[in-house]
Write an enzyme that holds these catalytic residues in place. Sequence first.
Site, PDB file in Angstrom:
ATOM      1  N   LEU A 171       0.822  -1.207   0.000  1.00 44.12           N
ATOM      2  CA  LEU A 171       0.000   0.000   0.000  1.00 44.12           C
ATOM      3  C   LEU A 171       0.857   1.258   0.000  1.00 44.12           C
ATOM      4  O   LEU A 171       0.499   2.268  -0.621  1.00 44.12           O
ATOM      5  CB  LEU A 171      -0.950   0.002   1.199  1.00 44.12           C
ATOM      6  N   ASP A 172       1.989   1.224   0.695  1.00 40.74           N
ATOM      7  CA  ASP A 172       2.923   2.356   0.631  1.00 40.74           C
ATOM      8  C   ASP A 172       3.392   2.568  -0.801  1.00 40.74           C
ATOM      9  O   ASP A 172       3.381   3.687  -1.326  1.00 40.74           O
ATOM     10  CB  ASP A 172       4.141   2.087   1.526  1.00 40.74           C
ATOM     11  N   ILE A 173       3.854   1.499  -1.432  1.00 42.93           N
ATOM     12  CA  ILE A 173       4.381   1.615  -2.793  1.00 42.93           C
ATOM     13  C   ILE A 173       3.260   1.964  -3.772  1.00 42.93           C
ATOM     14  O   ILE A 173       3.421   2.827  -4.649  1.00 42.93           O
ATOM     15  CB  ILE A 173       5.077   0.302  -3.213  1.00 42.93           C
TER      16      ILE A 173
END
Length: 388
Positions: A171-173
């Site tokens: 989700l960060d990426i």
Amino acid sequence: MVNTNRPLEGIRVIDLTRFVSGAYTGTLLAMLGADVIKVEVPTEGDPYRNQGTAFVDGESALFTALNVGKRSVMLDLRSADGLSALEALLATADVFIENGRPGSLKKLGLDSASVTARHPNIVYGSISGYGQHGADAGRGGFDLILQAEGGLMSVTGEPDSGPVKVGVPVLDIGSAVSCALGIVAALYRRTANDGTGAVVSSSLLEFAVSTFSSIAPAHFVNGDVPGRIGSHSPTFAPYGAYRASDGHIVLAGAGSEDLWHRLCEAIEARELLEDSRFTTNADRVGHLEDLIAELEFRFVRHNRTYWIAKLSEFGVPAAEVRDLGQVLASAQVEALGQVQVDPAHPGGQKIIGAPIQIDGPLPFPGPAPRLGEHTDQVLAELHVLKRP
């Protein structure tokens, strides 16, 4: 002449981010050729400089990987001089990115409304956990938290395993890629129209929801709520991971009935074609545990290399399950140029390159900066004689 695989050359980005999602957004823009100026607070700078499990020359490899190609400027934003210097930087910028909690920068006059009012040409990019509006907007959000509340952990893992997070900060990426895409689109619109910037936002929650794009239709139509589905599909069979004698292979043998027939030929299990449990895809999904047992009974007789070759011979899509070391050492990853080496680093420090190509692999963007390494250089460009 602009380098064709550095399409953002000439674009200046002021990067007031920390952690994975924000830092990776800036790095993607740097990989595309932008001049990304990372603004850090005095003394400690970005917390990731001192975090992680691997360090090179006293610097966290985690920080280095997420901040290649940037210039670092140290500014004390609690002081009038620091804010004044940042304002001077914003006057030269095309893009401003931040990943604080919504509303947290308002007291400094660095929220989207304030910045775009003073600099209407700027593309303002924000990443947050839950988005910029709504009851949860003010909550802090890390990848693990949003994997839970965004639904990913509810479908990851085996049925009896309990919730399992995805093994990488997807989700960060993903939110970083989304934000970078939005910024590039807004820059294009600015050029095509009247030069006015835009406010771009992405969030870990929004990207989490988007990952259900191929699963949600069944919920919208039938109210289906999938549970943990492990390594097999709840819709197609055979479609999942199977044990061989030396590890696991994955098999996508459900694209058509023809593929199912070819699979049975490849594994010398023609009798399965006459088994009423497996006549149609729906039958195979309904008897999935039986199907897995029948296939693994045969797959464990040989190793992965044997099966990949055999299944390929019959045109059945299959692959071995590789670990990170095997992936990074693979000939295909090498051919794509995704592992890049810093030519200036005495140890040949490696990074993962951008997940896109433009006229070939994007060039190495330059090393990650030391804390405050470019303060004098950048401020001199603004005709500031001393550090604030």
